[in-house]
Design a protein around this motif. Structure first.
Motif, mmCIF file in Angstrom:
data_model
loop_
_atom_site.group_PDB
_atom_site.id
_atom_site.type_symbol
_atom_site.label_atom_id
_atom_site.label_comp_id
_atom_site.label_asym_id
_atom_site.label_seq_id
_atom_site.Cartn_x
_atom_site.Cartn_y
_atom_site.Cartn_z
ATOM 1 N N ARG A 407 12.034 13.472 -26.498
ATOM 2 C CA ARG A 407 10.818 14.281 -26.602
ATOM 3 C C ARG A 407 10.806 14.896 -28.007
ATOM 4 O O ARG A 407 11.332 15.990 -28.217
ATOM 5 C CB ARG A 407 10.789 15.356 -25.519
ATOM 6 N N PRO A 408 10.226 14.217 -28.980
ATOM 7 C CA PRO A 408 10.269 14.695 -30.368
ATOM 8 C C PRO A 408 9.483 15.992 -30.535
ATOM 9 O O PRO A 408 8.602 16.332 -29.742
ATOM 10 C CB PRO A 408 9.621 13.557 -31.157
ATOM 11 N N ALA A 409 9.801 16.686 -31.621
ATOM 12 C CA ALA A 409 9.074 17.908 -31.947
ATOM 13 C C ALA A 409 7.803 17.595 -32.732
ATOM 14 O O ALA A 409 6.732 18.110 -32.417
ATOM 15 C CB ALA A 409 9.969 18.852 -32.752
ATOM 16 N N TRP A 410 7.919 16.727 -33.766
ATOM 17 C CA TRP A 410 6.809 16.539 -34.696
ATOM 18 C C TRP A 410 6.595 15.065 -35.034
ATOM 19 O O TRP A 410 7.503 14.245 -34.930
ATOM 20 C CB TRP A 410 7.067 17.280 -36.018
ATOM 21 N N GLN A 411 5.399 14.803 -35.514
ATOM 22 C CA GLN A 411 5.034 13.503 -36.074
ATOM 23 C C GLN A 411 4.141 13.766 -37.275
ATOM 24 O O GLN A 411 3.279 14.643 -37.229
ATOM 25 C CB GLN A 411 4.280 12.666 -35.041
ATOM 26 N N TRP A 412 4.371 13.027 -38.358
ATOM 27 C CA TRP A 412 3.453 13.118 -39.495
ATOM 28 C C TRP A 412 3.276 11.749 -40.126
ATOM 29 O O TRP A 412 4.066 10.832 -39.914
ATOM 30 C CB TRP A 412 3.932 14.135 -40.548
ATOM 31 N N GLY A 413 2.221 11.620 -40.901
ATOM 32 C CA GLY A 413 1.881 10.332 -41.491
ATOM 33 C C GLY A 413 2.987 9.790 -42.367
ATOM 34 O O GLY A 413 3.587 10.509 -43.162
ATOM 35 N N GLY A 414 3.258 8.513 -42.229
ATOM 36 C CA GLY A 414 4.252 7.849 -43.058
ATOM 37 C C GLY A 414 5.683 8.048 -42.617
ATOM 38 O O GLY A 414 6.611 7.626 -43.309
ATOM 39 N N GLY A 415 5.900 8.661 -41.474
ATOM 40 C CA GLY A 415 7.265 8.883 -41.007
ATOM 41 C C GLY A 415 7.386 8.706 -39.516
ATOM 42 O O GLY A 415 6.398 8.748 -38.780
ATOM 43 N N THR A 416 8.604 8.510 -39.057
ATOM 44 C CA THR A 416 8.863 8.413 -37.630
ATOM 45 C C THR A 416 8.938 9.810 -37.040
ATOM 46 O O THR A 416 9.097 10.793 -37.769
ATOM 47 C CB THR A 416 10.188 7.674 -37.391
ATOM 48 N N PRO A 417 8.830 9.946 -35.715
ATOM 49 C CA PRO A 417 8.923 11.285 -35.103
ATOM 50 C C PRO A 417 10.220 11.987 -35.494
ATOM 51 O O PRO A 417 11.248 11.355 -35.733
ATOM 52 C CB PRO A 417 8.874 10.976 -33.606
ATOM 53 N N GLU A 418 10.150 13.310 -35.529
ATOM 54 C CA GLU A 418 11.286 14.117 -35.983
ATOM 55 C C GLU A 418 11.476 15.313 -35.069
ATOM 56 O O GLU A 418 10.504 15.884 -34.566
ATOM 57 C CB GLU A 418 11.026 14.603 -37.424
ATOM 58 N N GLY A 419 12.739 15.697 -34.869
ATOM 59 C CA GLY A 419 13.044 16.907 -34.120
ATOM 60 C C GLY A 419 13.249 16.680 -32.633
ATOM 61 O O GLY A 419 13.042 15.582 -32.101
ATOM 62 N N PHE A 420 13.648 17.736 -31.950
ATOM 63 C CA PHE A 420 14.057 17.653 -30.555
ATOM 64 C C PHE A 420 13.421 18.783 -29.741
ATOM 65 O O PHE A 420 13.458 19.944 -30.149
ATOM 66 C CB PHE A 420 15.583 17.777 -30.446
ATOM 67 N N VAL A 421 12.850 18.424 -28.610
ATOM 68 C CA VAL A 421 12.388 19.395 -27.626
ATOM 69 C C VAL A 421 13.056 19.021 -26.313
ATOM 70 O O VAL A 421 12.853 17.911 -25.805
ATOM 71 C CB VAL A 421 10.860 19.386 -27.467
ATOM 72 N N HIS A 422 13.867 19.913 -25.794
ATOM 73 C CA HIS A 422 14.583 19.629 -24.550
ATOM 74 C C HIS A 422 14.788 20.926 -23.793
ATOM 75 O O HIS A 422 15.415 21.859 -24.303
ATOM 76 C CB HIS A 422 15.929 18.968 -24.831
#
Length: 456
Positions: A407-422
């Motif tokens: 469950r990623p935290a963020w997504q932005w253009g030109g990159g894969t999802p980043e961060g963790f929500v758990h």
């Protein structure tokens, strides 16, 4: 309306000594028992922390990209309340913007928004009469900007100073001070230590700021500079307030929320603690480098983006606290980690065991990842609901594998999802400013009030 004497200190580019002079000015005026306040243009929490040390009150960032240009003057008015002098330290060159938006995000744009005079710091070590052409060009470039004078840095000799002053007098530019090449020595702790020396109250940081204050008091016309600052017109804005629009929360349980920090502050923006208190929390400090246990009764933890990556050894060695943080997260309590806080929650960093909250491994690489991101939240969390777009800043050398959880935290253009929500955890290397995150403190405090639930 806000009527605070103020000056913006800037330069033609980085490297002219603006940072040391800003600290010295605040320390010198504070030594006169004048209440002062310090601000830093841009996302740099390290410079802001040192400005706070010099001023004796929290140093704050003014970043149009992170909080929106419309919040700059209100945030300034809030942070400068009660001050007899406020100094805003610029970033890069006066008209520069890291994001290519100088009309709204440069130091010049901030100075215009604050209706503040600008004093230009110029390194004149390799310059003669050309200083007049340089300063005249900066003054003429933007008619809306109030370029009120200069401070000369790294002057070679009395004869050199006379030559420079005469050249600037010819174009009608006042000189507020002149410092010799040796008068702003490198006296602060190494930059790699980040804000930690300030937050922890280290004597080296305090001594360094005091020495800069003594140097500036001996070389800058402080009375004349104060006269200039007092000529700034009143700001017709309402100060920013952490209080919710519908009034303070009702009486009831005030859950204990720990902010990572030390005796002299936290690794979060000062507005973070103010928002949490306004939302009904009792805010306490947790020193991740020294404290072996969590504060009594803690119901949530926030690790701000000012925690430096370079303290991995100390973070790892504090095993009792790592275990306590892992247990806090396991019971479902809110844990928000920004920047290097994400690395602390990982399983390990460069082979060093960390808290083990996240099933991820960190590795320090050469070079820095630096820049702003327009990020959209992927998962509902205590920070933001899914689908909300925010602006954050990244500055890190270490990377995590994997980059994101299920469950990623963020997504932005030109990159894969980043961060963790758990469960109650939200961890990411992206550092937003909470003054621009609607309802974040209310959500976190509400979650801290709920009963704990063990995580699988």
């Amino acid at each position: 309306m806000t009527d605070v004497p103020r000056v913006v200190l800037s330069a033609p580019s980085s490297g002219h000594g603006t940072g040391a002079l800003s600290l010295g000015l605040l320390a010198a005026l504070a030594d006169r028992e004048l209440p002062v306040a310090g601000f830093k243009v841009g996302p740099d929490q390290v410079d802001a922390a040192y400005l706070g040390l010099a001023a004796g009150r929290p140093g704050r960032t003014l970043d149009p990209r992170l909080v929106g240009p419309e919040r700059i003057a209100p945030l300034f008015a809030h942070g400068a309340a009660g001050a007899g002098f406020a100094l805003v330290q610029g970033t890069m060159g006066l008209y520069d913007s890291a994001a290519g938006r100088p009309e709204s995000e440069s130091t010049a744009a901030v100075a215009t928004a604050l209706r503040s005079p600008v004093v230009l710091v110029v390194d004149v070590a390799a310059m003669g009469q050309s200083v007049a052409a340089l300063v005249h060009g900066f003054r003429a470039y933007d008619e809306q900007l109030w370029l009120a004078g200069v401070i000369l840095n790294r002057v070679a000799s009395p004869r050199h100073e006379t030559l420079l002053r005469e050249a600037l007098d010819d174009v009608g530019v006042p000189v507020y001070g002149a410092l010799r090449r040796h008068e702003l020595p490198p006296v602060l702790p190494a930059r790699r230590h980040g804000a930690a020396p300030v937050v922890r109250g280290d004597a080296e940081a305090e001594r360094g700021v005091r020495r800069l204050g003594e140097a500036v008091a001996a070389t800058v016309d402080l009375d004349r500079l104060l006269t200039l600052a007092r000529s700034a017109p009143a700001l017709t804005v309402e100060p920013w307030s952490a209080e919710p629009a519908d009034g303070p929360p009702g009486s009831g349980q005030r859950p204990v929320v720990a902010l990572a920090g030390g005796p002299a502050g936290s690794y979060s923006h000062p507005e973070t603690a103010e928002l949490l208190r306004a939302a009904g929390a009792e805010v306490v400090t947790l020193d991740p480098l020294r404290d072996e246990t969590l504060p009594a009764g803690v119901r949530a933890l926030v690790v701000g983006g000012g925690l430096p990556e370079t303290y991995a050894d100390q973070l790892s060695a504090n095993r009792r606290l790592c275990i306590a943080v892992a247990e806090l997260a396991r019971t479902g309590r809110p844990v928000v980690a920004e920047g290097a806080g994400l690395l602390w929650l990982a399983r390990e960093l460069d082979g060093l065991p960390m808290c083990g909250v996240l099933d991820a491994v960190g590795t320090v690489r050469d070079g820095l990842v630096v820049g702003y991101r327009e990020a959209t939240s992927v998962t509902d969390s205590v920070v933001v609901p899914a689908g909300v777009t925010v602006t954050g800043h990244k500055q890190h050398a270490a990377v995590l594998t994997p980059r994101a959880g299920d469950r990623p935290a963020w997504q932005w253009g030109g990159g894969t999802p980043e961060g963790f929500v758990h469960h109650g955890v939200h961890a990411s290397q992206l550092v937003p400013h909470w003054a621009a995150l609607s309802g974040v403190a209310d959500r976190l405090v509400a979650a801290a009030r709920t009963p704990a639930t063990a995580s699988a």
